[in-house]
Design a protein around this motif. Structure first.
Motif, mmCIF file in Angstrom:
data_model
loop_
_atom_site.group_PDB
_atom_site.id
_atom_site.type_symbol
_atom_site.label_atom_id
_atom_site.label_comp_id
_atom_site.label_asym_id
_atom_site.label_seq_id
_atom_site.Cartn_x
_atom_site.Cartn_y
_atom_site.Cartn_z
ATOM 1 N N GLU A 82 0.832 -1.203 0.000
ATOM 2 C CA GLU A 82 0.000 0.000 0.000
ATOM 3 C C GLU A 82 0.872 1.261 0.000
ATOM 4 O OE1 GLU A 82 -1.984 1.216 3.595
ATOM 5 O OE2 GLU A 82 -3.827 1.620 2.499
ATOM 6 N N VAL A 96 -1.376 1.482 -8.860
ATOM 7 C CA VAL A 96 -2.225 0.931 -7.801
ATOM 8 C C VAL A 96 -1.794 -0.502 -7.516
ATOM 9 C CG1 VAL A 96 -4.268 2.388 -8.162
ATOM 10 C CG2 VAL A 96 -4.012 0.278 -9.488
ATOM 11 N N ILE A 97 -1.862 -0.873 -6.231
ATOM 12 C CA ILE A 97 -1.610 -2.259 -5.827
ATOM 13 C C ILE A 97 -2.765 -2.673 -4.926
ATOM 14 C CG2 ILE A 97 -0.040 -3.904 -4.763
ATOM 15 C CD1 ILE A 97 2.252 -2.042 -5.212
ATOM 16 N N THR A 98 -3.295 -3.845 -5.193
ATOM 17 C CA THR A 98 -4.435 -4.343 -4.431
ATOM 18 C C THR A 98 -4.135 -5.718 -3.868
ATOM 19 O OG1 THR A 98 -5.914 -3.171 -5.937
ATOM 20 C CG2 THR A 98 -6.900 -4.896 -4.560
ATOM 21 N N ALA A 112 2.488 1.851 -3.373
ATOM 22 C CA ALA A 112 1.493 2.326 -4.343
ATOM 23 C C ALA A 112 1.139 3.788 -4.081
ATOM 24 C CB ALA A 112 0.246 1.449 -4.280
ATOM 25 N N LEU A 172 -1.333 -10.052 -4.942
ATOM 26 C CA LEU A 172 -0.948 -8.696 -5.347
ATOM 27 C C LEU A 172 -1.418 -8.478 -6.773
ATOM 28 C CD1 LEU A 172 2.729 -8.681 -4.020
ATOM 29 C CD2 LEU A 172 0.782 -7.467 -3.012
ATOM 30 N N ASP A 173 -2.172 -7.413 -6.986
ATOM 31 C CA ASP A 173 -2.593 -6.993 -8.320
ATOM 32 C C ASP A 173 -1.981 -5.605 -8.499
ATOM 33 O OD1 ASP A 173 -4.300 -5.363 -10.130
ATOM 34 O OD2 ASP A 173 -5.473 -7.191 -10.323
#
Lengths: 417, 417
Positions: free
Chosen positions: A250, A260-262, A253, A284-285
């Motif tokens: 987070e 963005v990282i999700t 990002a 991790l996306d």
């Protein structure tokens, strides 16, 4: 016809198109189904009404062509897709097709120094078959012939579904591709599917790039133990390690513009309330419009994950599941769209597209551009998807202005490489 | 008999006891089963061999009594439990019973100014019936009569299982309780089930308290979204909030002496790689030998969780699932045990018991104490449970020294309140 009237007609047509669905009272329109055929026929009718010459190509794309001031000029391609996810909203895809038809209609009898084609692709969502972007890949000449043998859940091959759909007989897949020198660019109007424009109070925005994306699964192995008997200092707790990794992702990002990282998945093994977990996993996306930015951030995150694991005495393994390159929008088209947005009285706002679109395939054929339209709360792939008629009218006005002023020399391409 | 010989006999008897199992090749011995009865009979035989007068009480505890220098003196209670979890180790429980018999045997003909009872409880693990600590609660006079009607998975009530076991007829449950003035204290030898002694290089340690424990489930509600389209600054991600809460819990536990907090469960909803989760949950297991310490840490953690949720714009709800008070060991017994440990040449190390034991119930009857024995890697409730013969010999030596020097005035109690 006023801009407001054009906006109202766009909204009415979107309502009408949404009736072509597999499920009454909801919208599900998968590639090459009878409801797709009905929607294609409806779109073809609207195209003809706008003065376009219509055909359906061998993979089911509806293509309406309007010649320029002399026949056979290279074409600027407009459009989007008319397939949907299951239980979809009315605007994802369909807006771009209906708005393009409306903009062409707004041009009236005026002849341009370039041809225009409006395209309604049939397979952007990739829900029915285990492939996606079939229509745009066909035009770009990159369709994998094996895609035609892909089967849906009922065992129907795409090849058979195309026959049932009534598409013209297909030859070699590569032969479906357009010549590069016949095409000037591809410009798509689409709902944002995110909250940026709404938060900024803007009806439309200009896309800088369709983000590249990578997906990873991080597997952490610690030391399981009794929740009561192992002092904190003697623990190698994979859940705490995972928590640090989530926050590292987070932070990276947040510190990196346009990234963005999700972490959509996180879990502990065995997952019992009175047991220190032996393992944990997290997904991790990672997406960015700039592949170099994404690669640098990914490298930084990998280093952080390794450092966290080392400090905590846990093992970590990262599986790389998926990667797709970014598709940057062409600066001449981005600039021209921004000028049209400004001329329509709206501050030009540039933003990346975090979701994928047909431009990901079209970029192999020609320069691409996208105009995003504000949608309520950023909600998409959901019946609650919603846009305002005024925003639809503005999108048509921007696209009409863009077409009116478009100079084919901006993006003219040589013969196919 | 030398100390080493006593240690070897303890190890041999533990191997022998482990043969009484429901499953050949593994150890599963649940309360009031035929294998429990066989183990009880074996223990009774060893007790008689050590000069104890044996009876089995109405809830199946084996009780061997050795009078003091005159009949009817108050008794110091020793022992542990002989039921096991499924696929258990050989030492959890059984060690405390066999070591106590060995220590009494080591006293030989020497008469003490107090009586001794060695007890083999039958239901410490609580695996067969949905109740636990049946034997110790019965002695403490706190057995809920409704426990006798609790049924196992096959629908057999505890009351019927007691008849099948051959326990004497049960009267009123409360009437099973010992008089306070007949009891001086309860001292249990048990494997540590944790890694502290092994890490410290010590064979035994003295328990300060059986930890109090509370369990909570934290439910976080954020805002779901598309992993690609929602910028970091516009997210209300419950997974990131959960990660911060996990680390807050860990930090508070690390900063608080004698406290552990475990997050054994963590999960994201819906748990898809390309979706910002809408919800997340995590469990908290909080233990300390000092209830005031635990309550203060829990209050601090609740405040941190609320602050994290507020800062991130997510909602949080904490469900309180379970709470048990700590059972502090009696300082006079802890001190006497520590002296005996030192006299056996070992540095006295004090540590809390994070796991529950019969002392949790016995504390309602009398002062309690426990001596922990090092176990390999802290592994327990597992066939890999392991102790060293030398450590078993040392535990017997410590307990023998403790009994030899025990002054009943240290813990003498008045009549039952």
């Amino acid at each position: 016809m006023s801009g407001a009237e054009r906006g109202a007609r766009v909204m009415a047509r979107l309502d009408q198109l949404a009736r072509h669905s597999a499920t009454p009272g909801a919208l599900t329109r998968l590639y090459l189904t009878p409801e797709h055929r009905a929607a294609a026929d409806q779109v073809a009718a609207w195209m003809r009404e706008a003065g376009l010459a219509v055909r359906i190509d061998a993979v089911g794309s509806v293509i309406g062509r309007r010649e320029g001031d002399r026949p056979g000029l290279p074409a600027l391609l407009l459009g989007s897709h008319i397939d949907t996810v299951r239980d979809a909203g009315k605007y994802d895809g369909a807006l771009g097709v209906v708005a393009a038809i409306e903009a062409v209609a707004a041009l009236g009898d005026r002849r341009m120094p370039y041809a225009i084609e409006v395209i309604a692709f049939g397979d952007e969502e990739g829900v029915r078959f285990p492939v996606t972007l079939t229509g745009s890949r066909a035009l770009a000449g990159t369709l994998d012939p094996a895609s035609l043998d892909a089967c849906d859940a009922a065992g129907v091959a795409m090849r058979s579904a195309l026959v049932a759909f009534g598409a013209p007989a297909i030859g070699a897949a590569a032969a479906l591709g357009y010549r590069r020198d016949a095409v000037l660019g591809y410009c798509e109007v689409h709902i944002e599917q995110g909250p940026v424009l709404e938060a900024a109070g803007l009806p439309v925005g200009i896309v800088t790039a369709i983000a590249g994306a990578a997906r990873h699964m991080v597997e952490i192995t610690g030391v399981a133990g009794h929740a009561g008997t192992v002092p904190m200092a003697l623990r190698h707790d994979p859940v705490c390690a995972a928590a640090e990794m989530v926050l590292a992702a987070e932070r990276i990002a947040r510190e990196t513009a346009g990234l963005v990282i999700t972490t959509g998945i996180v879990a502990a093994e065995p997952g019992a309330i009175n047991v220190i977990a032996g393992g944990a996993r997290l997904s991790l996306d990672i997406r960015s419009g700039d592949d170099a930015v994404r690669h640098a951030a990914t490298a930084a995150l990998r280093a952080e994950i390794a450092a966290i694991a080392a400090r905590r005495g846990v093992a970590v393994a990262i599986a790389d599941l998926y990667e797709a390159k970014a598709a940057p929008c062409a600066p001449p088209l981005v600039g021209a769209l921004a000028e049209s947005v400004a001329r329509c009285g709206v501050t030009p706002r540039h933003l990346p597209s975090g979701a994928g679109h047909d431009g990901l395939a079209m970029i192999d054929l020609c320069p691409i551009a996208m105009l995003f339209v504000r949608c309520k709360l950023g909600i998409s792939h959901n019946p609650a998807e919603s846009i305002m008629a005024g925003d639809a009218a503005l999108a048509v006005a921007v696209l009409t202005d863009f077409l009116t002023r478009f100079d084919p020399r901006l993006t003219e391409q040589g013969p196919s490489q």
